[in-house]
Scaffold this active site. Structure first.
Site, mmCIF file in Angstrom:
data_model
loop_
_atom_site.group_PDB
_atom_site.id
_atom_site.type_symbol
_atom_site.label_atom_id
_atom_site.label_comp_id
_atom_site.label_asym_id
_atom_site.label_seq_id
_atom_site.Cartn_x
_atom_site.Cartn_y
_atom_site.Cartn_z
ATOM 1 N N GLU A 115 37.970 -19.722 44.792
ATOM 2 C CA GLU A 115 38.798 -18.412 43.969
ATOM 3 C C GLU A 115 40.266 -18.817 42.951
ATOM 4 O O GLU A 115 40.254 -20.200 42.956
ATOM 5 C CB GLU A 115 39.609 -17.344 45.192
ATOM 6 C CG GLU A 115 38.047 -16.863 45.505
ATOM 7 C CD GLU A 115 38.540 -15.744 46.548
ATOM 8 O OE1 GLU A 115 39.303 -15.007 46.315
ATOM 9 O OE2 GLU A 115 37.523 -15.237 47.127
ATOM 10 N N HIS A 243 45.085 -6.917 41.647
ATOM 11 C CA HIS A 243 44.176 -7.093 41.873
ATOM 12 C C HIS A 243 43.196 -6.854 40.622
ATOM 13 O O HIS A 243 43.061 -6.171 39.891
ATOM 14 C CB HIS A 243 42.912 -6.759 42.928
ATOM 15 C CG HIS A 243 42.181 -7.511 42.673
ATOM 16 N ND1 HIS A 243 40.862 -8.236 42.103
ATOM 17 C CD2 HIS A 243 41.671 -8.779 43.718
ATOM 18 C CE1 HIS A 243 40.296 -8.899 42.400
ATOM 19 N NE2 HIS A 243 40.574 -9.739 43.925
ATOM 20 N N ARG A 290 46.450 -14.599 39.873
ATOM 21 C CA ARG A 290 45.847 -13.386 39.773
ATOM 22 C C ARG A 290 46.815 -12.676 38.794
ATOM 23 O O ARG A 290 46.570 -11.661 37.518
ATOM 24 C CB ARG A 290 45.256 -12.405 40.974
ATOM 25 C CG ARG A 290 44.971 -13.065 42.139
ATOM 26 C CD ARG A 290 44.372 -11.975 43.244
ATOM 27 N NE ARG A 290 43.397 -12.459 43.805
ATOM 28 C CZ ARG A 290 43.596 -11.836 45.355
ATOM 29 N NH1 ARG A 290 44.040 -11.266 46.115
ATOM 30 N NH2 ARG A 290 42.260 -12.522 46.146
ATOM 31 N N HIS A 351 46.862 -3.791 44.572
ATOM 32 C CA HIS A 351 45.671 -4.603 45.895
ATOM 33 C C HIS A 351 46.748 -4.877 46.857
ATOM 34 O O HIS A 351 46.106 -5.233 48.408
ATOM 35 C CB HIS A 351 45.849 -5.654 45.476
ATOM 36 C CG HIS A 351 44.949 -6.290 46.361
ATOM 37 N ND1 HIS A 351 43.541 -5.803 46.113
ATOM 38 C CD2 HIS A 351 44.596 -7.977 46.145
ATOM 39 C CE1 HIS A 351 42.854 -6.907 47.268
ATOM 40 N NE2 HIS A 351 43.306 -7.584 46.804
ATOM 41 N N ARG A 386 50.751 -13.852 45.734
ATOM 42 C CA ARG A 386 50.164 -14.522 46.627
ATOM 43 C C ARG A 386 48.711 -15.341 46.357
ATOM 44 O O ARG A 386 48.248 -14.549 44.990
ATOM 45 C CB ARG A 386 49.429 -13.791 47.459
ATOM 46 C CG ARG A 386 48.428 -13.642 48.987
ATOM 47 C CD ARG A 386 47.715 -12.603 49.496
ATOM 48 N NE ARG A 386 47.708 -11.899 49.066
ATOM 49 C CZ ARG A 386 45.786 -11.934 48.769
ATOM 50 N NH1 ARG A 386 45.287 -12.847 48.851
ATOM 51 N NH2 ARG A 386 45.441 -10.768 48.534
#
Length: 531
Positions: A115, A243, A290, A351, A386
């Protein structure tokens, strides 16, 4: 009620802690409180997976540590990052032993995904419902433990400290101590008190502060707000992760998440013109961290005047897509989108909270006998942003560390104090619920419009003024009416929103998830914002 260990929240953090504690102390009582059903948590909605160094031939602790530090944009606690990365694989092995099943390839080895922000394939997953599978495995283990008591439909109103016994408690008080909680029992509509020797807050995040979020309706920041009211330390609340790819469905809340693992398998972000735009923003393209992807999408939408961009999965193998992402495939079909032939409309949604209740490396908060782990805690792992799939990992590692430390403390604590009952004198039944529901809509609009992905000083100032008014109105309601979950959640969300805005105002720079166009550079001085 008296209990030895009190766990507030039934996600992966709370359940892991409760399970370990119950097995270690079969003669002690462990009570888990959840405000709905035990499986209705943020964990349940975690799609992508759990990151961990699994294949040491190609991956290493050093790489995972470096990826986490890069994503955190200079604010991670490096010692904590090393702890989580190195202890993580053992915690993953434990949950596999509990019965959690992760996808494997044809050769029988675990299928490791990749990811945004990760340099290697290291993410274990169960289809596109990893969190739900891990929660199922943990809940299945609890049934065999008679010393665990699960209280459903109980809303924790406040932490019980010296303040409730008539003592002046301030931020400077050195020995603030938690003796238990006040709970609104939704079965009886009465406020009860629960005394506990050790309290663990695993109460989840605060996505409902925003109009559009992937979080369930229960994610109202209750634990964070309670600790702040109890004069505990909160830090870095300005770092709210959006997100990048929630399914765009106007008016639908919560938003359905399109996991980052879809881009990890090759999906491409495209704008209104069909252009693959991420290469303009970052060399890692669609697999950038992100914060970068969310800002890029936000910019593309503003340039084109649209409310969504698109995720292109048409070139991906249908059989493999359905195998890995069955729920995403079915959800898109249910609204008339065949992902093998059409783009998926997506837009960023609130998110994850990277800040929260400040803890040390053992999950201890600034309040005695009170621990915190999971999304409500700020352990130092995430910094300003994160890294994908580090959240479930952090929850398990810190649940274990909270267990180890509290196991050493439990024998030194007793129930010697007489705790006061809740005082509801002078309150009456609420006459108009619209006073609560409309204030919640106003709050979510203020936060979405002024304190979103991109911020300015003027927007933050406007947000704070409107929050001040909402706070005054809600506190008046709180003092005069009998409590309801809706009123308590509104009050908690207003507190959390204040903490987000105040942190954003104090951070005169742009870092990670906090981007302010009036302060685009990074400060060499400011580190963590503690409130």
């Amino acid at each position: 009620m008296q209990t030895d260990f009190l766990v507030i929240g039934s996600g992966i953090a709370g359940l892991t802690y409760a399970l370990k504690t119950a097995r270690e102390f079969p003669d002690k009582r462990i009570t888990i409180i959840t405000k709905t059903q035990a499986d209705e948590t943020n964990t349940k909605y975690a799609q992508g997976g759990i990151a961990g160094v699994w294949n040491e031939d190609r991956d290493s602790y050093g790489k995972h540590i470096e990826d986490t530090l890069i994503a955190g944009d200079g604010l991670c606690n490096e010692a904590v990052v090393e702890i989580v990365v190195k202890e993580g694989p053992e915690r993953i092995k434990e949950i596999i032993a509990y019965g959690a099943e992760f996808d494997k390839d044809e050769g029988g080895s675990y299928s490791l995904g990749k990811e945004g922000g990760h340099s290697e394939n290291r993410i274990l997953h169960h289809k596109d419902v990893t969190g739900k599978e891990m929660e199922r495995a943990l809940l299945s283990q609890l049934d065999a433990l008679p010393n665990i008591h699960l209280l459903n439909h109980c809303f924790v109103v406040d932490l019980l400290t010296q303040h409730h016994m008539g003592y002046l408690v301030t931020k400077a008080t050195p020995d603030i101590t938690c003796y238990g909680v006040y709970v609104l029992n939704l079965h009886t509509n009465q406020i009860e008190k629960i005394a506990a020797k050790i309290i663990l807050l695993a109460s989840g995040g605060c996505g409902q502060a925003y109009r559009t979020t992937t979080n369930p309706r229960i994610a109202t920041g209750d634990g964070i707000a309670m600790v702040y009211r109890a004069k505990g330390k909160i830090e870095n609340m300005e770092f709210i992760q959006f997100h990048p790819t929630a399914l765009y469905e106007p008016g639908v809340s919560p938003s359905f998440l399109i996991t980052e693992a879809v881009r990890g398998d090759g999906a491409i972000l495209r704008n209104k013109s069909g252009e693959a735009f991420m290469e303009k923003y970052d060399s890692r393209k669609d697999l950038a961290p992100r914060d970068i992807v969310a800002r890029a999408i936000d910019n593309e939408m503003k340039r084109a005047g649209t409310e969504q961009v698109y995720l292109d999965c048409r070139h991906m193998g249908k059989e493999q897509f359905i195998h890995h992402f069955p729920n995403i495939y079915e959800k898109c079909l249910s609204i008339g989108i065949d992902v093998m032939e059409q783009f998926i409309p997506v837009a960023p949604a609130a998110h994850y909270s990277c800040g929260g209740i400040k803890t040390d490396e053992w999950g201890r908060t600034s309040i005695r006998h009170l621990y915190a782990c999971g999304e409500c805690a700020s352990t130092g792992l995430h910094g300003a942003n994160r890294l994908a799939s580090n959240s479930l990992l952090e929850a398990m590692v810190f649940a274990h560390r909270c267990f180890l430390d509290s196991a050493q403390q439990i024998g030194t604590i007793d129930f010697s104090l007489e705790l006061p009952d809740w005082n509801a004198t002078g309150t009456s039944e609420p006459r108009e619920m619209i006073l609560i529901t409309q204030s919640l809509k106003e709050l979510q609009s203020v936060m979405s419009d002024y304190v979103g992905i991109v911020r300015t000083d003027v927007r933050l100032e406007r947000a704070m003024k409107r929050l001040d008014l909402l706070f005054d109105e809600t506190e008046q309601l709180y003092r005069s009416t009998k409590l309801s979950p809706q009123l308590c959640e509104l009050r908690n969300l207003i507190t959390v929103a204040y903490l987000i805005v105040k942190g954003a105002q104090l951070r005169k720079e742009s870092r990670g998830l906090h981007y302010n166009t009036d302060h685009t550079g990074k400060s060499a001085i400011l580190q963590n914002v503690i409130l």
